[in-house]
Write an enzyme that holds these catalytic residues in place. Structure first.
Site, PDB file in Angstrom:
ATOM      1  N   TYR A 140      -2.161  -1.357  10.551  1.00  0.00           N
ATOM      2  CA  TYR A 140      -2.147  -1.308   9.103  1.00  0.00           C
ATOM      3  C   TYR A 140      -0.657  -0.838   8.491  1.00  0.00           C
ATOM      4  O   TYR A 140      -0.379  -1.584   7.737  1.00  0.00           O
ATOM      5  CB  TYR A 140      -3.464  -0.631   8.253  1.00  0.00           C
TER       6      TYR A 140
ATOM      7  N   SER B 199       0.761  -1.145   0.088  1.00  0.00           N
ATOM      8  CA  SER B 199      -0.171   0.017   0.103  1.00  0.00           C
ATOM      9  C   SER B 199       0.716   1.403  -0.028  1.00  0.00           C
ATOM     10  O   SER B 199       1.697   1.217   0.332  1.00  0.00           O
ATOM     11  CB  SER B 199      -0.955   0.049   1.300  1.00  0.00           C
TER      12      SER B 199
HETATM   13  P1  NAD Z   1     -11.206  -6.216  -0.175  1.00  0.00           P
HETATM   14  O1  NAD Z   1     -11.786  -6.014   1.341  1.00  0.00           O
HETATM   15  O2  NAD Z   1     -12.231  -6.127  -1.271  1.00  0.00           O
HETATM   16  O3  NAD Z   1     -10.503  -7.627  -0.323  1.00  0.00           O
HETATM   17  C1  NAD Z   1      -9.985  -7.989   0.889  1.00  0.00           C
HETATM   18  C2  NAD Z   1      -9.793  -9.632   0.711  1.00  0.00           C
HETATM   19  O4  NAD Z   1      -8.961 -10.309   1.876  1.00  0.00           O
HETATM   20  C3  NAD Z   1     -11.340 -10.261   0.409  1.00  0.00           C
HETATM   21  O5  NAD Z   1     -11.218 -11.300  -0.558  1.00  0.00           O
HETATM   22  C4  NAD Z   1     -11.378 -10.678   1.799  1.00  0.00           C
HETATM   23  O6  NAD Z   1     -12.235 -11.929   1.839  1.00  0.00           O
HETATM   24  C5  NAD Z   1      -9.836 -11.279   2.169  1.00  0.00           C
HETATM   25  N1  NAD Z   1      -9.760 -11.639   3.321  1.00  0.00           N
HETATM   26  C6  NAD Z   1      -9.959 -10.617   4.750  1.00  0.00           C
HETATM   27  N2  NAD Z   1      -9.849 -11.586   5.735  1.00  0.00           N
HETATM   28  C7  NAD Z   1      -9.310 -12.869   5.445  1.00  0.00           C
HETATM   29  C8  NAD Z   1      -9.049 -13.976   6.184  1.00  0.00           C
HETATM   30  N3  NAD Z   1      -9.001 -14.006   7.163  1.00  0.00           N
HETATM   31  N4  NAD Z   1      -8.665 -14.985   5.364  1.00  0.00           N
HETATM   32  C9  NAD Z   1      -8.740 -14.796   3.776  1.00  0.00           C
HETATM   33  N5  NAD Z   1      -8.900 -13.839   3.473  1.00  0.00           N
HETATM   34  C10 NAD Z   1      -9.451 -12.970   3.880  1.00  0.00           C
HETATM   35  O7  NAD Z   1     -10.181  -4.959  -0.230  1.00  0.00           O
HETATM   36  P2  NAD Z   1      -9.282  -4.457  -1.375  1.00  0.00           P
HETATM   37  O8  NAD Z   1      -8.909  -3.198  -1.564  1.00  0.00           O
HETATM   38  O9  NAD Z   1      -9.370  -5.522  -2.513  1.00  0.00           O
HETATM   39  O10 NAD Z   1      -7.789  -5.115  -0.715  1.00  0.00           O
HETATM   40  C11 NAD Z   1      -6.758  -5.983  -1.081  1.00  0.00           C
HETATM   41  C12 NAD Z   1      -5.410  -5.452  -0.695  1.00  0.00           C
HETATM   42  O11 NAD Z   1      -5.103  -4.497  -1.092  1.00  0.00           O
HETATM   43  C13 NAD Z   1      -5.124  -5.433   0.972  1.00  0.00           C
HETATM   44  O12 NAD Z   1      -3.939  -6.164   1.238  1.00  0.00           O
HETATM   45  C14 NAD Z   1      -5.133  -3.913   0.917  1.00  0.00           C
HETATM   46  O13 NAD Z   1      -4.549  -3.677   2.392  1.00  0.00           O
HETATM   47  C15 NAD Z   1      -4.522  -3.521  -0.206  1.00  0.00           C
HETATM   48  N6  NAD Z   1      -4.831  -2.291  -0.626  1.00  0.00           N
HETATM   49  C16 NAD Z   1      -5.947  -1.768  -0.771  1.00  0.00           C
HETATM   50  C17 NAD Z   1      -6.280  -0.433  -1.189  1.00  0.00           C
HETATM   51  C18 NAD Z   1      -7.581   0.123  -1.417  1.00  0.00           C
HETATM   52  O14 NAD Z   1      -7.684   1.622  -1.477  1.00  0.00           O
HETATM   53  N7  NAD Z   1      -8.620  -0.489  -1.868  1.00  0.00           N
HETATM   54  C19 NAD Z   1      -4.979   0.562  -1.229  1.00  0.00           C
HETATM   55  C20 NAD Z   1      -3.789  -0.052  -0.696  1.00  0.00           C
HETATM   56  C21 NAD Z   1      -3.574  -1.254  -0.554  1.00  0.00           C
END
Ligand code: NAD
Length: 282
Positions: free
Chosen positions: A177, A164
């Site tokens: 985080y 991130s």
């Molecule tokens: P999201 O909530 O759509 O996806 C998260 C995924 O992780 C989901 O499939 C969820 O079921 C899974 N998950 C959560 N807890 C779990 C567990 N205990 N076991 C198995 N799976 C689990 O969010 P996203 O935005 O797609 O996030 C994906 C990655 O991208 C994360 O690591 C997040 O930190 C990172 N990220 C997101 C953003 C953003 O703005 N959306 C920015 C930077 C980084």
């Protein structure tokens, strides 16, 4: 006038070798947290290009099955689901082994699963801290440790960690985080150094804000923590950090991901790629 001289040894009319970075036929990818958001978009990017995928993540079982079968039939590739809980190291390792047993190989590992909790550090609940460190950081260790012997035996591998912008800079109220994502970048560099001569690369993508369920929840949490409206959070908190004033798209993340997993990405190693609309340039 410039005259092109044929290089010795180049046959008349021979076309240069074209390496299609979009072709993932025959490859197998495991993507943690791919039942929604960024993980699902990357799973789609692999499957569209002919790669088989192991999906993982939480959610309603019938909804997950619908996603899995839609991806499989629309892309014509095997798509499996493994329900490992990313808080549990043994289940994470089992997910990696499942790819090898069920699909015969493992070429691409994406450590993507992540959760967020927004709270002042002095009030931050211990269980949330433990969960964020386990899911956002430790699961990458367990999956990578399990993947390395398989990739070494195959003579090639690609590990991509979804970190991130918060792996590079901090924001208030996100202590766990930010700590976990900084940890992911340190882990990425270490793995890259250890595997540098094994044709296995390990890199991190550092997205800015992407419109996914994790962000939708944050908008509500930030509104509560800061005592302001959701509209104000979007304008003054979320997109305040992002100079483009728009969300990063999952297609834009797929672009750098496809480069990293391709042969053209072979010398990108131990690096973090900011796809954040300029956030961390400030
Ligand atoms: P999201 O909530 O759509 O996806 C998260 C995924 O992780 C989901 O499939 C969820 O079921 C899974 N998950 C959560 N807890 C779990 C567990 N205990 N076991 C198995 N799976 C689990 O969010 P996203 O935005 O797609 O996030 C994906 C990655 O991208 C994360 O690591 C997040 O930190 C990172 N990220 C997101 C953003 C953003 O703005 N959306 C920015 C930077 C980084």
């Amino acid at each position: 006038m410039f005259q092109w001289t044929k290089k010795p040894g180049v046959a008349e009319g021979a076309a240069p070798a074209v390496r299609d970075i979009n072709d993932l036929k025959g490859q197998v990818a495991v993507i943690s947290g791919s039942t929604s958001g960024i993980g699902l978009a990357l799973a789609r990017a692999v499957a569209i290009r002919g790669g088989a995928v192991v999906l993982n993540g939480l959610g309603d079982p019938s909804e997950i099955e619908r996603t899995r079968s839609e991806l499989e039939s629309s892309c014509g590739v095997p798509v499996r689901y493994h329900g490992a809980d990313m808080r549990k190291g043994e289940e994470v390792a089992d997910m990696v082994a499942f790819a090898k047993h069920d699909l015969g190989r493992l070429d691409i590992l994406v450590n993507n699963a992540g959760i967020q909790h927004v709270e002042a550090v002095e009030k931050f609940p211990s269980d949330k801290w433990e969960q964020i460190i386990a899911i956002n950081l430790s699961s990458a260790f367990y999956a990578t440790r399990a993947a390395i012997p398989i990739m070494k035996a195959q003579g090639r591998g690609r590990i991509v960690n979804i970190a991130s912008a918060h792996g590079l800079v901090a924001s208030p109220f996100k202590s766990a985080y930010v700590a976990a994502k900084h940890g992911v970048l340190g882990f990425t560099k270490t793995v890259a150094l250890e595997l540098a001569q094994d044709n296995i690369t390990c890199n991190a993508i550092c997205p800015g804000f992407v419109e996914t369920p994790i962000v939708e929840k944050q908008i509500a949490d930030q509104a509560r923590t800061r005592g302001i409206s959701k509209e104000a959070v979007l304008k003054d908190v979320i997109l305040a950090a992002q100079p483009t004033k728009r969300f990063v798209t999952t297609d834009e993340l797929a672009g750098i991901f496809l480069y990293l997993v391709s042969d053209l990405g072979a010398s990108a190693n131990g690096a973090s790629f900011s796809i954040d609309g300029g956030w961390t340039a400030q």
